[in-house]
Design a protein around this motif. Structure first.
Motif, PDB file in Angstrom:
ATOM      1  N   ALA A 121       0.824  -1.207   0.000  1.00 39.66           N
ATOM      2  CA  ALA A 121       0.000   0.000   0.000  1.00 39.66           C
ATOM      3  C   ALA A 121       0.860   1.260   0.000  1.00 39.66           C
ATOM      4  CB  ALA A 121      -0.930  -0.004   1.207  1.00 39.66           C
ATOM      5  N   ALA A 122       2.072   1.158   0.570  1.00 41.09           N
ATOM      6  CA  ALA A 122       2.951   2.322   0.638  1.00 41.09           C
ATOM      7  C   ALA A 122       3.616   2.641  -0.697  1.00 41.09           C
ATOM      8  CB  ALA A 122       4.024   2.098   1.709  1.00 41.09           C
ATOM      9  N   VAL A 123       3.618   1.679  -1.627  1.00 40.91           N
ATOM     10  CA  VAL A 123       4.332   1.908  -2.892  1.00 40.91           C
ATOM     11  C   VAL A 123       3.417   1.848  -4.115  1.00 40.91           C
ATOM     12  CG1 VAL A 123       6.509   1.043  -1.958  1.00 40.91           C
ATOM     13  CG2 VAL A 123       4.951  -0.551  -3.095  1.00 40.91           C
ATOM     14  N   VAL A 124       2.109   1.753  -3.912  1.00 39.11           N
ATOM     15  CA  VAL A 124       1.167   1.694  -5.032  1.00 39.11           C
ATOM     16  C   VAL A 124       0.086   2.741  -4.826  1.00 39.11           C
ATOM     17  CG1 VAL A 124      -0.562   0.312  -6.246  1.00 39.11           C
ATOM     18  CG2 VAL A 124       1.554  -0.757  -5.463  1.00 39.11           C
ATOM     19  N   VAL A 125      -0.130   3.568  -5.848  1.00 33.58           N
ATOM     20  CA  VAL A 125      -1.211   4.556  -5.842  1.00 33.58           C
ATOM     21  C   VAL A 125      -2.074   4.317  -7.078  1.00 33.58           C
ATOM     22  CG1 VAL A 125      -1.805   7.001  -6.053  1.00 33.58           C
ATOM     23  CG2 VAL A 125       0.077   6.298  -4.566  1.00 33.58           C
ATOM     24  N   VAL A 126      -3.381   4.248  -6.892  1.00 41.56           N
ATOM     25  CA  VAL A 126      -4.312   4.107  -8.007  1.00 41.56           C
ATOM     26  C   VAL A 126      -4.996   5.453  -8.223  1.00 41.56           C
ATOM     27  CG1 VAL A 126      -6.358   2.943  -8.896  1.00 41.56           C
ATOM     28  CG2 VAL A 126      -4.681   1.672  -7.518  1.00 41.56           C
ATOM     29  N   ASP A 127      -4.698   6.100  -9.353  1.00 41.57           N
ATOM     30  CA  ASP A 127      -5.294   7.385  -9.702  1.00 41.57           C
ATOM     31  C   ASP A 127      -6.249   7.156 -10.862  1.00 41.57           C
ATOM     32  OD1 ASP A 127      -5.985   9.944 -10.334  1.00 41.57           O
ATOM     33  OD2 ASP A 127      -3.969  10.635 -10.853  1.00 41.57           O
ATOM     34  N   ARG A 128      -7.554   7.204 -10.604  1.00 42.84           N
ATOM     35  CA  ARG A 128      -8.551   6.880 -11.615  1.00 42.84           C
ATOM     36  C   ARG A 128      -8.866   8.061 -12.527  1.00 42.84           C
ATOM     37  NH1 ARG A 128     -12.844   6.458  -8.036  1.00 42.84           N
ATOM     38  NH2 ARG A 128     -14.231   5.498  -9.543  1.00 42.84           N
ATOM     39  N   ARG A 129      -8.341   9.235 -12.204  1.00 40.67           N
ATOM     40  CA  ARG A 129      -8.647  10.418 -13.003  1.00 40.67           C
ATOM     41  C   ARG A 129      -7.777  10.450 -14.261  1.00 40.67           C
ATOM     42  NH1 ARG A 129      -6.786  15.683 -13.264  1.00 40.67           N
ATOM     43  NH2 ARG A 129      -5.251  15.289 -11.633  1.00 40.67           N
ATOM     44  N   ARG A 130      -8.405  10.771 -15.391  1.00 41.57           N
ATOM     45  CA  ARG A 130      -7.666  10.861 -16.651  1.00 41.57           C
ATOM     46  C   ARG A 130      -6.778  12.094 -16.644  1.00 41.57           C
ATOM     47  NH1 ARG A 130     -11.102   8.547 -21.295  1.00 41.57           N
ATOM     48  NH2 ARG A 130     -12.606   7.227 -20.239  1.00 41.57           N
ATOM     49  N   TRP A 131      -5.726  12.078 -17.464  1.00 40.90           N
ATOM     50  CA  TRP A 131      -4.877  13.249 -17.610  1.00 40.90           C
ATOM     51  C   TRP A 131      -5.702  14.433 -18.100  1.00 40.90           C
ATOM     52  CZ3 TRP A 131      -0.330  13.320 -15.416  1.00 40.90           C
ATOM     53  CH2 TRP A 131       0.412  12.139 -15.285  1.00 40.90           C
ATOM     54  N   PHE A 132      -5.432  15.599 -17.511  1.00 34.49           N
ATOM     55  CA  PHE A 132      -6.056  16.862 -17.922  1.00 34.49           C
ATOM     56  C   PHE A 132      -7.579  16.848 -17.771  1.00 34.49           C
ATOM     57  CE2 PHE A 132      -2.367  16.074 -20.786  1.00 34.49           C
ATOM     58  CZ  PHE A 132      -1.493  16.975 -20.199  1.00 34.49           C
ATOM     59  N   ALA A 133      -8.110  15.973 -16.950  1.00 37.85           N
ATOM     60  CA  ALA A 133      -9.559  15.895 -16.762  1.00 37.85           C
ATOM     61  C   ALA A 133      -9.888  15.973 -15.281  1.00 37.85           C
ATOM     62  CB  ALA A 133     -10.115  14.592 -17.348  1.00 37.85           C
ATOM     63  N   ALA A 134     -10.942  16.696 -14.965  1.00 38.45           N
ATOM     64  CA  ALA A 134     -11.384  16.779 -13.577  1.00 38.45           C
ATOM     65  C   ALA A 134     -12.156  15.511 -13.210  1.00 38.45           C
ATOM     66  CB  ALA A 134     -12.279  18.007 -13.392  1.00 38.45           C
ATOM     67  N   SER A 135     -12.181  15.193 -11.938  1.00 33.99           N
ATOM     68  CA  SER A 135     -12.976  14.060 -11.480  1.00 33.99           C
ATOM     69  C   SER A 135     -14.453  14.368 -11.700  1.00 33.99           C
ATOM     70  CB  SER A 135     -12.716  13.792  -9.995  1.00 33.99           C
ATOM     71  OG  SER A 135     -11.363  13.461  -9.777  1.00 33.99           O
ATOM     72  N   GLU A 136     -15.186  13.389 -12.185  1.00 36.87           N
ATOM     73  CA  GLU A 136     -16.603  13.602 -12.468  1.00 36.87           C
ATOM     74  C   GLU A 136     -17.435  13.465 -11.199  1.00 36.87           C
ATOM     75  OE1 GLU A 136     -16.976  12.488 -17.151  1.00 36.87           O
ATOM     76  OE2 GLU A 136     -17.857  11.113 -15.700  1.00 36.87           O
ATOM     77  N   GLU A 137     -18.424  14.346 -11.076  1.00 38.62           N
ATOM     78  CA  GLU A 137     -19.344  14.286  -9.942  1.00 38.62           C
ATOM     79  C   GLU A 137     -20.482  13.321 -10.281  1.00 38.62           C
ATOM     80  OE1 GLU A 137     -18.874  15.724  -7.027  1.00 38.62           O
ATOM     81  OE2 GLU A 137     -16.980  16.577  -7.742  1.00 38.62           O
ATOM     82  N   VAL A 138     -20.705  12.345  -9.411  1.00 38.21           N
ATOM     83  CA  VAL A 138     -21.753  11.341  -9.664  1.00 38.21           C
ATOM     84  C   VAL A 138     -22.609  11.169  -8.409  1.00 38.21           C
ATOM     85  CG1 VAL A 138     -20.650  10.066 -11.530  1.00 38.21           C
ATOM     86  CG2 VAL A 138     -19.971   9.585  -9.186  1.00 38.21           C
ATOM     87  N   PRO A 139     -23.300  12.227  -7.977  1.00 38.08           N
ATOM     88  CA  PRO A 139     -24.059  12.138  -6.730  1.00 38.08           C
ATOM     89  C   PRO A 139     -25.216  11.154  -6.766  1.00 38.08           C
ATOM     90  CG  PRO A 139     -24.581  14.162  -7.908  1.00 38.08           C
ATOM     91  CD  PRO A 139     -23.416  13.549  -8.611  1.00 38.08           C
ATOM     92  N   LEU A 140     -25.709  10.814  -7.965  1.00 34.84           N
ATOM     93  CA  LEU A 140     -26.850   9.907  -8.073  1.00 34.84           C
ATOM     94  C   LEU A 140     -26.433   8.443  -8.166  1.00 34.84           C
ATOM     95  CD1 LEU A 140     -29.069  11.970 -10.544  1.00 34.84           C
ATOM     96  CD2 LEU A 140     -29.349  11.726  -8.080  1.00 34.84           C
TER      97      LEU A 140
END
Length: 327
Positions: A121-140
């Protein structure tokens, strides 16, 4: 409350048996009040932890407490704790439940396996956001999840990019798909299976009507079919361009976001001392914009008819921005 901090708190108590709140706060780099709140959360999850007041007191894990699941290997622990999709669970409205489940499970795992999981866990990061894109809001998304699990129909207000105004439609939800950080609702509308981007769903009302879902539905296979059909509709346009050597790397980088699925820009010789690249873009408009975006550093060689479109767009841009339209 962060799952990794709860797990670390439990690790420390398993290792030491008893620690003061002040010492735990120091090790976890939080306040003593946060430590006490975390102890309450662990207790609420069924983990036998408690606090003792006075001299010699502190935060305590019941001595010898173990549960039945203790045979998890180090690699299995790494796969479970490091790769559990906590971001996706939070989007679905299940973040706290995942944290509680991992907290309960961590108390059943042998200490060496937990240490290996911590190391990964200390050496792996999962970044689901695409390059140059904001995280999408999905409240529903939590509501859509509940409807899909309960097999209930949903009335949507959906803002499709091709529609001038949001439209309303009643769908039979098949399930939810996460694709590269974007969530989609896979559902049937008037008998046709479609994908609806969750961030474009403006309203969702769960109806008291059973959804019509095939009894033998394979969600993964259905998504693969819908995705393949969408990608096949993007026929693509083949281009050959000459690129000034000084901007070749930059052009390749920008072009990589515009090429058709499964393709890449490939070297195709030289033209008047400039490297030639052969690539297939998803649409003619994308090819024209790509060439114009590099101004005099990229020259379109093929197809022969496309430079006319480039010139028309260039003239229109000059006229719109107050420049001379003479070419």
């Amino acid at each position: 409350m962060r799952a990794d901090r709860l797990l670390q708190l439990l690790y420390l108590l398993r290792r030491h048996g008893r620690l003061t709140a002040a010492r735990l706060a120091e090790l976890l780099e939080v306040s003593e009040r946060t430590v006490l709140r975390d102890m309450e959360a662990l207790s609420a999850a069924g983990v036998p932890v408690y606090t003792e007041q006075g001299r010699g007191g502190g935060c305590v894990l019941l001595e010898g407490w173990e549960t039945d699941v203790s045979g998890l290997s180090p690699d299995e622990a790494q796969a479970l704790f490091a790769w559990t999709a906590q971001g996706a669970a939070a989007d679905l409205g299940l973040g706290p439940q995942l944290a509680t489940a991992l907290t309960k499970l961590s108390a059943t795992v042998p200490q060496p396996a937990l240490e290996r999981a911590d190391a990964l866990a200390a050496v792996v990061v999962v970044d689901r956001r695409r390059w140059f894109a904001a995280s999408e809001e999905v409240p529903l998304l939590p509501r859509l999840r509940e409807a899909a699990v309960a097999r209930r129909r949903v009335r949507l207000r959906y803002g499709a990019p091709s529609d001038p105004e949001p439209s309303r439609r009643t769908v039979d939800p098949y399930g939810l798909v996460e694709n590269a950080g974007r969530w989609y609702l896979l559902a049937a509308h008037r008998g046709v299976v479609k994908s609806f981007r969750a961030s474009r769903i403006l309203e969702a009302t769960v109806l008291d009507e059973p959804a019509r879902v095939p009894p033998d539905l394979d969600l993964a296979a259905e998504w693969a079919r819908v995705r393949a059909a969408f990608e096949d509709r993007q026929q693509g346009v083949a281009l050959v361009v000459a690129v000034r050597p000084e901007v070749l790397g930059r052009f390749r980088l920008v072009a990589s976001s515009q090429v058709a699925t499964g393709t890449a820009a490939e070297a195709a010789g030289e033209h008047d001392g400039w490297p030639l690249l052969r690539l297939t873009v998803r649409a003619q408009e994308a090819g024209v914009a790509l060439v114009l975006g590099f101004g005099g550093d990229v020259r379109l060689v093929e197809p022969v008819a496309l430079p006319d479109a480039v010139r028309r767009r260039a003239r229109a841009a000059l006229a719109l921005h107050g420049g001379s339209a003479e070419m």
